[in-house]
Design a protein around this motif. Structure first.
Motif, PDB file in Angstrom:
ATOM      1  N   PRO A 124      25.903 -51.635  90.239  1.00  9.80           N
ATOM      2  CA  PRO A 124      26.556 -52.217  91.207  1.00  9.80           C
ATOM      3  C   PRO A 124      27.680 -51.598  92.168  1.00  9.80           C
ATOM      4  N   VAL A 125      28.348 -50.822  91.194  1.00 10.97           N
ATOM      5  CA  VAL A 125      29.589 -50.249  91.749  1.00 10.97           C
ATOM      6  C   VAL A 125      29.017 -48.747  92.561  1.00 10.97           C
ATOM      7  N   PHE A 126      28.202 -47.930  92.058  1.00  8.54           N
ATOM      8  CA  PHE A 126      28.034 -46.711  92.590  1.00  8.54           C
ATOM      9  C   PHE A 126      26.909 -46.956  93.818  1.00  8.54           C
ATOM     10  N   ALA A 127      26.208 -48.197  93.893  1.00  5.65           N
ATOM     11  CA  ALA A 127      25.355 -48.584  94.691  1.00  5.65           C
ATOM     12  C   ALA A 127      26.414 -48.969  96.047  1.00  5.65           C
ATOM     13  N   GLN A 128      27.511 -49.153  96.219  1.00  4.97           N
ATOM     14  CA  GLN A 128      28.410 -49.213  97.055  1.00  4.97           C
ATOM     15  C   GLN A 128      28.424 -48.063  97.989  1.00  4.97           C
ATOM     16  N   ASP A 129      28.341 -46.918  97.573  1.00  7.35           N
ATOM     17  CA  ASP A 129      28.622 -45.655  98.123  1.00  7.35           C
ATOM     18  C   ASP A 129      27.308 -44.586  98.173  1.00  7.35           C
ATOM     19  N   PHE A 130      26.353 -44.724  97.040  1.00  5.77           N
ATOM     20  CA  PHE A 130      25.554 -44.106  96.906  1.00  5.77           C
ATOM     21  C   PHE A 130      23.988 -44.804  96.925  1.00  5.77           C
ATOM     22  N   ARG A 131      22.949 -44.152  97.332  1.00  5.95           N
ATOM     23  CA  ARG A 131      21.656 -44.714  97.097  1.00  5.95           C
ATOM     24  C   ARG A 131      21.176 -44.545  95.505  1.00  5.95           C
ATOM     25  N   THR A 132      21.493 -45.321  94.610  1.00  4.44           N
ATOM     26  CA  THR A 132      21.598 -45.472  92.946  1.00  4.44           C
ATOM     27  C   THR A 132      20.230 -45.651  92.514  1.00  4.44           C
ATOM     28  N   PRO A 135      29.984 -45.394  79.445  1.00  2.00           N
ATOM     29  CA  PRO A 135      29.824 -46.356  80.511  1.00  2.00           C
ATOM     30  C   PRO A 135      29.881 -47.703  80.222  1.00  2.00           C
ATOM     31  N   LEU A 136      29.498 -48.278  79.097  1.00  2.00           N
ATOM     32  CA  LEU A 136      29.595 -49.448  78.488  1.00  2.00           C
ATOM     33  C   LEU A 136      30.947 -49.815  77.884  1.00  2.00           C
ATOM     34  N   GLU A 137      31.640 -48.955  77.371  1.00  2.24           N
ATOM     35  CA  GLU A 137      32.891 -49.216  76.445  1.00  2.24           C
ATOM     36  C   GLU A 137      33.922 -49.410  77.278  1.00  2.24           C
ATOM     37  N   ASP A 138      33.942 -48.424  78.247  1.00  4.92           N
ATOM     38  CA  ASP A 138      35.115 -48.576  79.223  1.00  4.92           C
ATOM     39  C   ASP A 138      34.755 -48.295  80.772  1.00  4.92           C
ATOM     40  N   PRO A 139      33.811 -49.256  81.101  1.00  4.33           N
ATOM     41  CA  PRO A 139      33.389 -49.035  82.832  1.00  4.33           C
ATOM     42  C   PRO A 139      34.512 -48.816  83.564  1.00  4.33           C
ATOM     43  N   GLU A 140      35.403 -49.581  83.538  1.00  3.44           N
ATOM     44  CA  GLU A 140      36.453 -49.125  84.703  1.00  3.44           C
ATOM     45  C   GLU A 140      37.101 -47.736  84.521  1.00  3.44           C
ATOM     46  N   ALA A 141      37.425 -47.321  83.553  1.00  2.00           N
ATOM     47  CA  ALA A 141      37.898 -45.736  83.389  1.00  2.00           C
ATOM     48  C   ALA A 141      36.749 -44.801  83.713  1.00  2.00           C
ATOM     49  N   PHE A 142      35.636 -45.049  83.314  1.00  2.15           N
ATOM     50  CA  PHE A 142      34.408 -44.010  83.371  1.00  2.15           C
ATOM     51  C   PHE A 142      34.089 -44.087  84.732  1.00  2.15           C
ATOM     52  N   ASN A 143      33.819 -45.120  85.557  1.00  2.00           N
ATOM     53  CA  ASN A 143      33.444 -45.357  87.137  1.00  2.00           C
ATOM     54  C   ASN A 143      34.591 -44.583  87.927  1.00  2.00           C
ATOM     55  N   ARG A 144      35.772 -44.988  87.604  1.00  5.43           N
ATOM     56  CA  ARG A 144      37.053 -44.189  88.347  1.00  5.43           C
ATOM     57  C   ARG A 144      37.041 -42.840  88.147  1.00  5.43           C
ATOM     58  N   VAL A 145      36.781 -42.172  86.899  1.00  5.24           N
ATOM     59  CA  VAL A 145      36.562 -40.528  86.996  1.00  5.24           C
ATOM     60  C   VAL A 145      35.391 -39.995  87.589  1.00  5.24           C
ATOM     61  N   GLU A 182      15.944 -48.880  93.117  1.00  5.17           N
ATOM     62  CA  GLU A 182      16.913 -48.129  93.748  1.00  5.17           C
ATOM     63  C   GLU A 182      17.683 -49.037  94.607  1.00  5.17           C
ATOM     64  N   HIS A 183      19.116 -48.955  94.701  1.00  4.99           N
ATOM     65  CA  HIS A 183      19.983 -50.078  95.189  1.00  4.99           C
ATOM     66  C   HIS A 183      21.070 -48.986  96.108  1.00  4.99           C
ATOM     67  N   GLY A 184      21.534 -49.659  97.135  1.00  4.79           N
ATOM     68  CA  GLY A 184      22.325 -48.924  97.866  1.00  4.79           C
ATOM     69  C   GLY A 184      21.780 -48.149  99.065  1.00  4.79           C
ATOM     70  N   ASP A 185      22.800 -47.267  99.776  1.00  2.91           N
ATOM     71  CA  ASP A 185      22.682 -46.431 100.669  1.00  2.91           C
ATOM     72  C   ASP A 185      23.325 -45.212 100.712  1.00  2.91           C
ATOM     73  N   GLY A 186      23.171 -44.151 100.962  1.00  3.11           N
ATOM     74  CA  GLY A 186      23.696 -42.906 101.141  1.00  3.11           C
ATOM     75  C   GLY A 186      22.965 -41.819 100.290  1.00  3.11           C
ATOM     76  N   ASP A 187      23.910 -40.716  99.938  1.00  4.68           N
ATOM     77  CA  ASP A 187      23.291 -39.863  98.983  1.00  4.68           C
ATOM     78  C   ASP A 187      22.724 -40.278  97.913  1.00  4.68           C
ATOM     79  N   PRO A 188      21.801 -39.604  97.564  1.00  2.36           N
ATOM     80  CA  PRO A 188      21.070 -40.294  96.254  1.00  2.36           C
ATOM     81  C   PRO A 188      21.838 -39.848  94.884  1.00  2.36           C
ATOM     82  N   LEU A 189      21.774 -40.796  94.139  1.00  5.00           N
ATOM     83  CA  LEU A 189      22.464 -40.727  92.507  1.00  5.00           C
ATOM     84  C   LEU A 189      21.678 -41.150  91.625  1.00  5.00           C
TER      85      LEU A 189
END
Length: 261
Positions: free
Chosen positions: A38-46, A243-253, A13-20
């Motif tokens: 590392p991206v989602f953990a900036q805003d969520f308890r991942t 999530p691996l092929e195009d992480p930037e677009a995926f994470n943004r969506v 579990e990484h980060g703080d916030g709502d669980p994801l």
């Protein structure tokens, strides 16, 4: 910080916030989310974990079902209502969890997946043959031959260094053929049944690549049409393992969806 093993499954579990909660696909461990944690953990308890028989999680000796894997996910949440981001087989697990224990699911992000049943569109015959022909090879060779099909055609050739990095991550804790078979059998049982996903009222995002060779895009389109509260995003020119092929677009969506009131 990593929290070690919970309920015999390896979980971090990484980060703080709502669980994801992140739920990966057939034969995959948490390495499948290396670009998201590392991206989602900036805003969520991942929460990331190794599915049964993958990574650092033990492999049961007895057969198990998608419903059993959904119980694993529920155990990791320990009563916490979470956003769930799920890929491929993980989508079957997430839908099963949402039907069985809707109080645990705040939102659903369903990636490269479907609802099974009689209208499921299977992968193309040449892809099935490629996987069947590779079975029994040393695991590194099996991964090298089959993993290109999880990306859009030509992606591996255009991104050789990225492909080698992903293959190395997969092989750090390689998944055995026994686990691959157990996961596949669980999926086949899921496919053979009809699932009342029309009852899933949870806000959902369905994301699919239009060049998906593993779970053809028609499955995502049908799933989104059946869910009563779904948004559908189709990524052109992308394959299965978004999530691996195009992480930037995926994470943004995904983050755009999760940020909506």
């Amino acid at each position: 910080m990593p929290s070690g093993a919970t309920s015999k499954l390896y979980v971090e579990e990484h980060g703080d916030g709502d669980p994801l909660l992140l739920i990966e696909g057939l034969g995959q461990g948490m390495w499948a989310w290396r670009e998201q944690v590392p991206v989602f953990a900036q805003d969520f308890r991942t929460i990331a974990f190794d599915t049964r028989g993958t990574g650092r999680s033990p492999a049961p000796g007895e057969p198990y079902s998608i419903a059993d894997l959904a119980e694993d996910a529920a155990g990791l949440l320990a009563g916490r209502a979470a956003h769930i981001v799920a890929l491929s087989m993980g989508g079957y697990v997430a839908l099963t969890l949402a039907l069985a224990q809707p109080e645990l699911v705040r939102t659903l992000v369903l990636v490269g997946t479907g609802a099974g049943g009689p209208h499921r569109v299977p992968r193309p015959a040449h892809v099935r043959k490629a996987f069947a022909d590779a079975l029994g090879l040393p695991l590194p060779e099996f991964g090298r031959r089959t993993m290109p099909f999880t990306f859009a055609p030509g992606w591996t050739e255009r991104n050789p260094e990225r492909f080698e990095e992903i293959l190395a991550a997969r092989l750090e804790y390689p998944t055995s053929y026994e686990t691959i078979e157990a996961h596949a059998n669980a999926c086949y049982r899921f496919y053979s049944e009809s699932h009342p996903v029309e009852r899933v009222e949870t806000p959902a995002l369905v994301v699919h690549g239009d060049e998906d060779l593993i779970v053809p895009v028609e499955n995502g389109r049908m799933l989104a049409a059946r869910l009563p509260n779904a948004r559908y995003v189709e990524l052109r020119g992308r394959g299965h393992n978004l999530p691996l092929e195009d992480p930037e677009a995926f994470n943004r969506v995904v983050l755009d969806f999760l940020s909506r009131p």
